[in-house]
Design a protein around this motif. Structure first.
Motif, mmCIF file in Angstrom:
data_model
loop_
_atom_site.group_PDB
_atom_site.id
_atom_site.type_symbol
_atom_site.label_atom_id
_atom_site.label_comp_id
_atom_site.label_asym_id
_atom_site.label_seq_id
_atom_site.Cartn_x
_atom_site.Cartn_y
_atom_site.Cartn_z
ATOM 1 N N UNK A 53 9.257 5.574 6.506
ATOM 2 C CA UNK A 53 9.347 6.952 6.984
ATOM 3 C C UNK A 53 10.323 7.757 6.128
ATOM 4 N N UNK A 54 11.419 7.138 5.747
ATOM 5 C CA UNK A 54 12.403 7.817 4.890
ATOM 6 C C UNK A 54 11.815 8.088 3.508
ATOM 7 N N UNK A 55 11.184 7.086 2.928
ATOM 8 C CA UNK A 55 10.620 7.236 1.580
ATOM 9 C C UNK A 55 9.416 8.171 1.564
ATOM 10 N N UNK A 56 8.826 8.390 2.742
ATOM 11 C CA UNK A 56 7.663 9.276 2.817
ATOM 12 C C UNK A 56 7.965 10.717 2.484
ATOM 13 N N UNK A 57 9.247 11.064 2.355
ATOM 14 C CA UNK A 57 9.638 12.437 2.003
ATOM 15 C C UNK A 57 9.216 12.810 0.590
ATOM 16 N N UNK A 85 0.831 -1.205 0.000
ATOM 17 C CA UNK A 85 0.000 0.000 0.000
ATOM 18 C C UNK A 85 0.866 1.256 0.000
ATOM 19 N N UNK A 86 1.881 1.297 0.851
ATOM 20 C CA UNK A 86 2.786 2.450 0.897
ATOM 21 C C UNK A 86 3.478 2.644 -0.453
ATOM 22 N N UNK A 87 4.005 1.562 -1.004
ATOM 23 C CA UNK A 87 4.739 1.660 -2.269
ATOM 24 C C UNK A 87 3.842 2.207 -3.372
#
Length: 321
Positions: A173-177, A134-136
């Motif tokens: 959290x890192x990729x959420x930027x 889902x995040x990806x």
């Protein structure tokens, strides 16, 4: 034997809901819980009492809606409704939790927009492999609904982080930027929520470069940061401060916060180490000497003497100027 049972405190609410519902065989409340007489007994819900109760409802002019909970007076609505929460979670288990998150993403988005409670339920109950997918998909998809994104970052993400921390948590959290505005808001939520493990934010801040760590501190300086949160994340803030680009605004902010918590950290070595680094950086500014002197004098950890030495250097340089 029935597989479900209501708390004793929920019985009046259930009874009210059943009385407001119709008696048609296809009524969802009748199908789910049976006829009200099955739960409260014939003596308790006699025809006479039912008629009298309906008259009371008419006198009070309570609007009848498709939702028995919404039909109640505002003062009668409970803050927490175990009946509704159970129904929502049952529905989610049947309709969403087992769905493939990428194939059915539009459906999940639609249902979450209809009912914001679903963000937290999904965050708490989705399998980790589905969470990752889902995040990806959200990170890789352009033009995702902005309301969904905002709720995803402010409701879903914090609730997910409260599950057992994993390497996946930090990675997401890192990729959420990739959504910087929403991500900045998320960091503030994480910072202020002392129920989240402090290492989540610390591990993330440790991955940032100098400019990003400076921006993180500036974001904090422009926000209403509670004293308890600053204490909780003291090591994380110190980590960002050591590597940040210093300026007068940032120095004044850190000094104000260190002064605010000085009494709570009189013997705290982490605080003493932070204070020492602050003084070493403050040689270039030489301002607020009286305030700094008061803080150093009240500190009692092993870092007090080094702090006094640097403070004296700053005072001498200031006199020479």
């Amino acid at each position: 034997m029935s597989l479900w049972q209501f708390l004793e405190s929920s019985q009046p609410l259930l009874k009210r809901c059943m009385e407001l519902a119709t008696v048609e065989s296809n009524n969802k409340w009748i199908q789910k819980f049976g006829n009200k007489s099955e739960h409260f007994g014939k003596d308790e819900v006699s025809d006479t009492n039912t008629v009298n109760h309906q008259n009371d409802i008419n006198d009070e002019a309570i609007p009848i809606t498709n939702d028995p909970i919404e039909a109640m007076d505002i003062d009668e609505k409970p803050i927490f409704n175990p009946v509704r929460v159970k129904l929502e979670r049952d529905d989610i288990s049947r309709e969403i939790l087992d769905l493939e998150p990428i194939t059915h993403f539009d459906y999940i988005l639609e249902k979450c927009l209809e009912n914001p409670n679903l963000y937290q339920i999904l965050a708490e109950e989705l399998p980790l492999n589905s969470i990752e997918k889902l995040f990806k998909h959200i990170y890789d998809t352009k033009n995702v609904n902005s309301t969904f994104l905002e709720n995803f970052y402010t409701i879903f993400f914090p609730a997910f982080l409260k599950r057992e921390p994993t390497r996946l948590s930090l990675d997401l959290l890192i990729k959420g930027k990739c959504y910087p505005l929403f991500h900045k808001h998320l960091l503030l939520i994480i910072f202020k929520d002392t129920e989240l493990p402090s290492n989540i934010l610390h591990d993330f801040v440790s991955t940032l470069n100098m400019n990003e760590q400076t921006e993180f501190l500036i974001t904090l300086s422009h926000s209403d940061v509670p004293k308890e949160a600053f204490l909780y994340h003291l090591v994380t803030i110190h980590t960002a401060y050591k590597n940040s680009l210093k300026n007068n605004e940032l120095q004044n902010y850190i000094l104000a916060k260190l002064g605010h918590i000085s009494e709570n950290c009189a013997t705290d070595k982490n605080y003493g180490r932070f204070l020492l680094n602050f003084l070493q950086s403050h040689k270039d500014y030489r301002t607020n000497i009286t305030e700094i002197e008061s803080i150093v004098e009240t500190h009692r950890s092993a870092f007090k003497k080094p702090c006094l030495n640097i403070l004296n250097e700053i005072k001498h340089v200031s006199k020479d100027k």
